[in-house]
Scaffold this motif. Sequence first.
Motif, PDB file in Angstrom:
ATOM      1  N   ALA A  95       0.838  -1.207   0.000  1.00 12.77           N
ATOM      2  CA  ALA A  95       0.000   0.000   0.000  1.00 12.77           C
ATOM      3  C   ALA A  95       0.873   1.257   0.000  1.00 12.77           C
ATOM      4  O   ALA A  95       0.617   2.216  -0.745  1.00 12.77           O
ATOM      5  N   VAL A  96       1.920   1.257   0.836  1.00 11.81           N
ATOM      6  CA  VAL A  96       2.810   2.423   0.892  1.00 11.81           C
ATOM      7  C   VAL A  96       3.467   2.627  -0.469  1.00 11.81           C
ATOM      8  O   VAL A  96       3.551   3.754  -0.977  1.00 11.81           O
ATOM      9  N   GLN A  97       3.902   1.525  -1.059  1.00  6.74           N
ATOM     10  CA  GLN A  97       4.593   1.637  -2.338  1.00  6.74           C
ATOM     11  C   GLN A  97       3.688   2.202  -3.436  1.00  6.74           C
ATOM     12  O   GLN A  97       4.081   3.092  -4.187  1.00  6.74           O
ATOM     13  N   LEU A  98       2.456   1.687  -3.479  1.00  2.77           N
ATOM     14  CA  LEU A  98       1.515   2.170  -4.507  1.00  2.77           C
ATOM     15  C   LEU A  98       1.164   3.641  -4.268  1.00  2.77           C
ATOM     16  O   LEU A  98       1.141   4.449  -5.202  1.00  2.77           O
ATOM     17  N   ALA A  99       0.893   3.975  -2.995  1.00  2.00           N
ATOM     18  CA  ALA A  99       0.527   5.354  -2.666  1.00  2.00           C
ATOM     19  C   ALA A  99       1.695   6.293  -2.972  1.00  2.00           C
ATOM     20  O   ALA A  99       1.501   7.410  -3.484  1.00  2.00           O
ATOM     21  N   PHE A 100       2.906   5.841  -2.692  1.00  2.72           N
ATOM     22  CA  PHE A 100       4.080   6.664  -2.946  1.00  2.72           C
ATOM     23  C   PHE A 100       4.242   6.928  -4.442  1.00  2.72           C
ATOM     24  O   PHE A 100       4.482   8.071  -4.876  1.00  2.72           O
ATOM     25  N   ALA A 101       4.088   5.866  -5.238  1.00  3.63           N
ATOM     26  CA  ALA A 101       4.245   6.023  -6.698  1.00  3.63           C
ATOM     27  C   ALA A 101       3.198   6.986  -7.245  1.00  3.63           C
ATOM     28  O   ALA A 101       3.506   7.869  -8.068  1.00  3.63           O
ATOM     29  N   LEU A 145      13.706   7.842  -9.808  1.00  2.00           N
ATOM     30  CA  LEU A 145      14.722   7.284  -8.909  1.00  2.00           C
ATOM     31  C   LEU A 145      14.145   7.066  -7.503  1.00  2.00           C
ATOM     32  O   LEU A 145      14.420   6.053  -6.850  1.00  2.00           O
ATOM     33  N   LEU A 146      13.319   8.006  -7.053  1.00  2.00           N
ATOM     34  CA  LEU A 146      12.703   7.864  -5.725  1.00  2.00           C
ATOM     35  C   LEU A 146      11.775   6.649  -5.694  1.00  2.00           C
ATOM     36  O   LEU A 146      11.786   5.861  -4.738  1.00  2.00           O
ATOM     37  N   ILE A 147      10.983   6.499  -6.760  1.00  2.41           N
ATOM     38  CA  ILE A 147      10.051   5.355  -6.814  1.00  2.41           C
ATOM     39  C   ILE A 147      10.840   4.047  -6.808  1.00  2.41           C
ATOM     40  O   ILE A 147      10.490   3.087  -6.110  1.00  2.41           O
ATOM     41  N   VAL A 148      11.924   4.017  -7.577  1.00  2.00           N
ATOM     42  CA  VAL A 148      12.765   2.812  -7.625  1.00  2.00           C
ATOM     43  C   VAL A 148      13.353   2.510  -6.245  1.00  2.00           C
ATOM     44  O   VAL A 148      13.397   1.366  -5.802  1.00  2.00           O
ATOM     45  N   ALA A 149      13.762   3.561  -5.535  1.00  2.00           N
ATOM     46  CA  ALA A 149      14.370   3.365  -4.207  1.00  2.00           C
ATOM     47  C   ALA A 149      13.360   2.769  -3.229  1.00  2.00           C
ATOM     48  O   ALA A 149      13.684   1.842  -2.477  1.00  2.00           O
ATOM     49  N   VAL A 150      12.126   3.294  -3.243  1.00  3.54           N
ATOM     50  CA  VAL A 150      11.104   2.754  -2.332  1.00  3.54           C
ATOM     51  C   VAL A 150      10.765   1.313  -2.728  1.00  3.54           C
ATOM     52  O   VAL A 150      10.610   0.430  -1.870  1.00  3.54           O
ATOM     53  N   ALA A 151      10.690   1.060  -4.039  1.00 11.98           N
ATOM     54  CA  ALA A 151      10.411  -0.305  -4.507  1.00 11.98           C
ATOM     55  C   ALA A 151      11.536  -1.250  -4.080  1.00 11.98           C
ATOM     56  O   ALA A 151      11.289  -2.401  -3.716  1.00 11.98           O
ATOM     57  N   ALA A 152      12.769  -0.748  -4.106  1.00 11.97           N
ATOM     58  CA  ALA A 152      13.914  -1.579  -3.701  1.00 11.97           C
ATOM     59  C   ALA A 152      13.790  -1.970  -2.231  1.00 11.97           C
ATOM     60  O   ALA A 152      14.113  -3.095  -1.849  1.00 11.97           O
ATOM     61  N   GLY A 153      13.286  -1.031  -1.416  1.00  9.32           N
ATOM     62  CA  GLY A 153      13.060  -1.346  -0.006  1.00  9.32           C
ATOM     63  C   GLY A 153      12.058  -2.473   0.151  1.00  9.32           C
ATOM     64  O   GLY A 153      12.218  -3.367   0.983  1.00  9.32           O
ATOM     65  N   TYR A 154      11.026  -2.444  -0.679  1.00  8.51           N
ATOM     66  CA  TYR A 154      10.016  -3.522  -0.646  1.00  8.51           C
ATOM     67  C   TYR A 154      10.642  -4.852  -1.054  1.00  8.51           C
ATOM     68  O   TYR A 154      10.493  -5.863  -0.370  1.00  8.51           O
ATOM     69  N   VAL A 155      11.352  -4.831  -2.182  1.00  7.29           N
ATOM     70  CA  VAL A 155      11.943  -6.075  -2.715  1.00  7.29           C
ATOM     71  C   VAL A 155      12.926  -6.671  -1.709  1.00  7.29           C
ATOM     72  O   VAL A 155      12.953  -7.874  -1.486  1.00  7.29           O
ATOM     73  N   ARG A 156      13.733  -5.810  -1.077  1.00  8.06           N
ATOM     74  CA  ARG A 156      14.760  -6.295  -0.152  1.00  8.06           C
ATOM     75  C   ARG A 156      14.150  -6.956   1.087  1.00  8.06           C
ATOM     76  O   ARG A 156      14.733  -7.857   1.675  1.00  8.06           O
TER      77      ARG A 156
END
Lengths: 234, 234
Positions: free
Chosen positions: B21-27, B103-114
């Motif tokens: 949810a955070v990731q989608l809302a952030f994007a 780049l910000l979206i990728v960084a937050v997504a990376a946090g999810y993936v990790r």
Amino acid sequence: MLELDGLVHEYDGARAVDGVSLTIPDGEFLVLCGPNGSGKSTLVRHLNGLLEPDAGRVLVDGTDVSDAPVAARTTVGMAFQEPRDQFVAATVGGDVRFGPENLGLDHEEIDRRAANALSAVGLDGRESDRIETLSGGERERLAVAGALAMAPTYLVLDEPFTGLDSPARERLLARLRDLNADGTGLIVVTHDLRDLLDDADRVVCLADGEVVVDATPGDAIEKLTEYGVRVPGR
Amino acid sequence: MLGYEPGDSLAHRLDPRTKLAVQLAFAAAAFAHTDPRGLAVLTGITALALASARLSPISIVWGYRFLLPLLAAAVLFELVTLGPPWVEFAAAVDPLLASYRTLLIVAVAAGYVRTTSARESRAAVQWAIPGKPGRLLGAGVGLVFRFLPLLRRDLAAIRDAERARLGDERPTRERLRTVGAAGLRRAFARADRLAMALSARCFSWNATLPRIRFRAVDVPAVLLAVGLGASMVV
């Protein structure tokens, strides 16, 4: 009991398995050997319905595998030649749970099976380890654990000792002896019989897709060297 | 690229649905707030997300370095002109902000993936989308997460094998062709072997999913997701 009745498998018209008939009783330790390309890996993929026969049939406890593939795959667990190909999770615990999750079991049963399977191969306490950090021998044992978590009656191991050094090979073999002593039937595919003949009940050798030797280890030794199988002390 | 690592960071402890949810809302918010002030706030949130996953910005930049030339190219195309005045800073501002936003979206997504395993992602997707579509999507997401690291490792192995035989002395185009063709061949072969390994372990669309539950630690993250969503409306 596993029964192969006139099994034939062809790749583009070339026969990889050519009319093989075998009966494998519960709890037997069977070594399936033969030179490269003799049809060993193709044959064992029929034991749990991963391949469809071009002729003949495979029965698991009297039921044709093609009629009940899920039952066959829970009865006959399989660890593939290259463990890396079969890992589906990033961690040890995630991977060993994969099979029981697919069976729709409840969480307690999945946890119990995962713990038992990891304990059986000496990987207890390693659930959260990343698979990439495991050594070659540990990966092979994890592949065995993944199959064991399905609670199989038989375990098929396709070239499990490839790339393992002597201590790792001995550790894996010790685990396999324990499993067999507890009643799990073992079918070990190999072209190198070192250390296996003392434990095996039976040796079956394939050449050009046909069974050319089917005997106890003592009787098989004399004939195996003719078919390019490495026999200890010869 | 970054992959899942087991751990006990704050982000690891969050429910996967919360993280999704955070990731989608952030994007979505990143596309709604494209001015420098909006991006400054989103930068702060990104820093929080990375800290909660114990990821450094440097590891993100290194992990996704292949993306940087593309983002930089977008800016350069607008910045440089083919005639006088040769450089137009004003024209480059919008693509610069857009690249930074990506780049910000990728960084937050990376946090999810990790911090989220494939099994948890599958559970979250199937919770969010009930019925058959959710099962298909959940299993698909799980398979992609499982398959991508294998493909990446294969490509690295091919590149190393090429270098070991001085393949890097050849022209770039030829090297790309060699790695690309070998990579494709290996990807298809690996997909076949993975499919067989999944079948051997009774791959199911209705597998038992891991337990996921909202806890107190999720509340601030859920509020953050709601706040980001609300910021697009207000």
